[in-house]
Design a protein around this motif. Sequence first.
Motif, PDB file in Angstrom:
ATOM      1  N   PHE A  29      74.227  63.968  83.198  1.00 12.17           N
ATOM      2  CA  PHE A  29      73.342  62.908  82.744  1.00 12.17           C
ATOM      3  C   PHE A  29      73.011  63.018  81.263  1.00 12.17           C
ATOM      4  O   PHE A  29      72.855  61.997  80.580  1.00 12.17           O
ATOM      5  CB  PHE A  29      72.058  62.910  83.562  1.00 12.17           C
ATOM      6  N   SER A  30      72.889  64.228  80.752  1.00 12.96           N
ATOM      7  CA  SER A  30      72.455  64.420  79.379  1.00 12.96           C
ATOM      8  C   SER A  30      73.404  63.810  78.352  1.00 12.96           C
ATOM      9  O   SER A  30      73.015  63.592  77.205  1.00 12.96           O
ATOM     10  CB  SER A  30      72.254  65.911  79.084  1.00 12.96           C
ATOM     11  N   SER A  31      74.635  63.522  78.741  1.00 15.77           N
ATOM     12  CA  SER A  31      75.612  62.935  77.834  1.00 15.77           C
ATOM     13  C   SER A  31      75.666  61.410  77.913  1.00 15.77           C
ATOM     14  O   SER A  31      76.426  60.782  77.169  1.00 15.77           O
ATOM     15  CB  SER A  31      77.007  63.501  78.108  1.00 15.77           C
ATOM     16  N   TYR A  32      74.881  60.805  78.790  1.00  9.60           N
ATOM     17  CA  TYR A  32      74.931  59.359  79.008  1.00  9.60           C
ATOM     18  C   TYR A  32      74.049  58.607  78.028  1.00  9.60           C
ATOM     19  O   TYR A  32      72.941  59.036  77.706  1.00  9.60           O
ATOM     20  CB  TYR A  32      74.460  59.013  80.419  1.00  9.60           C
ATOM     21  N   GLY A  33      74.550  57.463  77.569  1.00  9.62           N
ATOM     22  CA  GLY A  33      73.676  56.510  76.929  1.00  9.62           C
ATOM     23  C   GLY A  33      72.825  55.836  77.995  1.00  9.62           C
ATOM     24  O   GLY A  33      73.240  55.695  79.142  1.00  9.62           O
ATOM     25  N   MET A  34      71.628  55.409  77.620  1.00  7.42           N
ATOM     26  CA  MET A  34      70.705  54.800  78.569  1.00  7.42           C
ATOM     27  C   MET A  34      70.200  53.473  78.026  1.00  7.42           C
ATOM     28  O   MET A  34      70.063  53.307  76.811  1.00  7.42           O
ATOM     29  CB  MET A  34      69.523  55.717  78.857  1.00  7.42           C
ATOM     30  N   GLY A  35      69.918  52.558  78.930  1.00  7.18           N
ATOM     31  CA  GLY A  35      69.436  51.261  78.508  1.00  7.18           C
ATOM     32  C   GLY A  35      68.458  50.653  79.490  1.00  7.18           C
ATOM     33  O   GLY A  35      68.395  51.051  80.653  1.00  7.18           O
ATOM     34  N   TRP A  36      67.691  49.702  78.994  1.00  8.58           N
ATOM     35  CA  TRP A  36      66.810  48.875  79.806  1.00  8.58           C
ATOM     36  C   TRP A  36      67.259  47.425  79.698  1.00  8.58           C
ATOM     37  O   TRP A  36      67.534  46.930  78.594  1.00  8.58           O
ATOM     38  CB  TRP A  36      65.355  48.982  79.357  1.00  8.58           C
ATOM     39  N   PHE A  37      67.324  46.757  80.837  1.00  5.39           N
ATOM     40  CA  PHE A  37      67.662  45.345  80.918  1.00  5.39           C
ATOM     41  C   PHE A  37      66.611  44.640  81.769  1.00  5.39           C
ATOM     42  O   PHE A  37      65.875  45.280  82.518  1.00  5.39           O
ATOM     43  CB  PHE A  37      69.058  45.149  81.522  1.00  5.39           C
ATOM     44  N   ARG A  38      66.561  43.323  81.650  1.00  7.30           N
ATOM     45  CA  ARG A  38      65.609  42.576  82.467  1.00  7.30           C
ATOM     46  C   ARG A  38      66.231  41.267  82.934  1.00  7.30           C
ATOM     47  O   ARG A  38      67.112  40.713  82.291  1.00  7.30           O
ATOM     48  CB  ARG A  38      64.305  42.316  81.714  1.00  7.30           C
TER      49      ARG A  38
END
Length: 125
Positions: A29-38
Amino acid sequence: QVQLVESGGGLVQAGGSLRLSCAASGRTFSSYGMGWFRQAPGSERKFVAAINWSGGSTRYADSVKGRFTISRDNAKNTVYLQMNLLKPEDTAVYYCAAAPVYSGGSASIPHYAYWGQGTQVTVSS
């Protein structure tokens, strides 16, 4: 492989604040980009914010710049979305997403392989 669980949604008056959390699991997980969508009823899912997990850089949709802040706690494998000065048009189901390949913090939905269940945010006027 990766499980994302959002929390912190609810009902708030216009001008108020909410803090969403996304708890993640997964050995890489530590290598993943993360995002928020709606996604609002009857509307397409739209980008809100993204963060580069390894580098700490962030990006935002124009509609939330200056109001929303994405952050992370590496020790807890948790991503946050602080939402201030909320508007009725912010009302939507908010989703946390992980991008195993595009780890730089992308605004493109196809770049995200894993999604949380979503949490409802309702802003009243």
